[in-house]
Design a protein around this motif. Sequence first.
Motif, PDB file in Angstrom:
ATOM      1  N   PHE A  99       0.825  -1.205   0.000  1.00  0.00           N
ATOM      2  CA  PHE A  99       0.000   0.000   0.000  1.00  0.00           C
ATOM      3  C   PHE A  99       0.856   1.251   0.000  1.00  0.00           C
TER       4      PHE A  99
ATOM      5  N   PRO B 292      -0.217   5.116   0.161  1.00  0.00           N
ATOM      6  CA  PRO B 292      -1.328   6.060   0.238  1.00  0.00           C
ATOM      7  C   PRO B 292      -1.158   7.296  -0.628  1.00  0.00           C
TER       8      PRO B 292
ATOM      9  N   GLN C  46      -4.151   3.899  -5.988  1.00  0.00           N
ATOM     10  CA  GLN C  46      -4.399   3.196  -4.729  1.00  0.00           C
ATOM     11  C   GLN C  46      -5.221   4.064  -3.776  1.00  0.00           C
ATOM     12  N   ALA C  47      -4.960   5.363  -3.744  1.00  0.00           N
ATOM     13  CA  ALA C  47      -5.709   6.264  -2.866  1.00  0.00           C
ATOM     14  C   ALA C  47      -7.183   6.316  -3.263  1.00  0.00           C
TER      15      ALA C  47
ATOM     16  N   ALA D 268      -8.557   3.092  -1.886  1.00  0.00           N
ATOM     17  CA  ALA D 268      -8.530   3.079  -0.422  1.00  0.00           C
ATOM     18  C   ALA D 268      -9.626   3.974   0.160  1.00  0.00           C
TER      19      ALA D 268
ATOM     20  N   LYS E 140     -13.148   2.399   0.948  1.00  0.00           N
ATOM     21  CA  LYS E 140     -13.256   1.295   1.903  1.00  0.00           C
ATOM     22  C   LYS E 140     -14.532   1.323   2.742  1.00  0.00           C
TER      23      LYS E 140
ATOM     24  N   ILE F 284     -11.616  -4.468  -0.169  1.00  0.00           N
ATOM     25  CA  ILE F 284     -10.506  -3.507  -0.123  1.00  0.00           C
ATOM     26  C   ILE F 284      -9.650  -3.723   1.124  1.00  0.00           C
TER      27      ILE F 284
ATOM     28  N   ALA G 294      -6.286  -1.839   2.512  1.00  0.00           N
ATOM     29  CA  ALA G 294      -5.353  -0.732   2.294  1.00  0.00           C
ATOM     30  C   ALA G 294      -4.664  -0.441   3.613  1.00  0.00           C
TER      31      ALA G 294
ATOM     32  N   GLU H  44       2.815  -2.378   4.476  1.00  0.00           N
ATOM     33  CA  GLU H  44       1.361  -2.498   4.504  1.00  0.00           C
ATOM     34  C   GLU H  44       0.864  -3.158   3.224  1.00  0.00           C
TER      35      GLU H  44
ATOM     36  N   PHE I  94      -1.864  -4.069   0.202  1.00  0.00           N
ATOM     37  CA  PHE I  94      -2.927  -3.466  -0.607  1.00  0.00           C
ATOM     38  C   PHE I  94      -3.515  -4.561  -1.475  1.00  0.00           C
ATOM     39  N   SER I  95      -4.838  -4.644  -1.513  1.00  0.00           N
ATOM     40  CA  SER I  95      -5.511  -5.552  -2.434  1.00  0.00           C
ATOM     41  C   SER I  95      -6.973  -5.147  -2.541  1.00  0.00           C
ATOM     42  N   CYS I  96      -7.603  -5.626  -3.584  1.00  0.00           N
ATOM     43  CA  CYS I  96      -9.027  -5.396  -3.777  1.00  0.00           C
ATOM     44  C   CYS I  96      -9.508  -6.303  -4.905  1.00  0.00           C
TER      45      CYS I  96
END
Length: 150
Positions: free
Chosen positions: A74, A76, A81-82, A85, A88, A119, A121, A130, A132-134
């Motif tokens: 992740f 940010p 990605q933001a 995120a 969420k 999500i 994040a 950290e 990150f996935s979705c």
Amino acid sequence: MARLKNALRGHFVQEYTPGQEEPGTEWLELAKYISTIGDDTQEETEDTAFYDGDGTPETDVVSVAGAYTPEGSFDPEDPAQALIANMKYKTGDGRKIWHKVVSADGKKEWVGRATVSAIVAGAGDASAYEDFSCNIRFDSLPKETDLSGE
């Protein structure tokens, strides 16, 4: 036949506004710190046997829901990605985006409205970056465009 690296395939997102019929021209590439993107497409099928055959059921694909599952670290500050995120804790239209996939050879693209789910994040082991996935699932069959000019 050429073998192409997955990293050459492009995944892009942009914000969706309710009622918007077409995406804009400003896309955010979902790539930075993304180490893998799975194909989570789901198909529904129906099996039917017919009297003009030998009784063996034929399979028909009755729906396809194309989906991708990006995973990585992740960031940010990464705009793509933001965007995800920030969804969420949203529901309904708050989880809609435009999604564009460009083939690794750059000859085709698929664009459509999509829903983001599952999500993550910022999660994982204390000593790790950290996560990150979705899941990004097209809401209907995406529009396919031939970019090859042939």
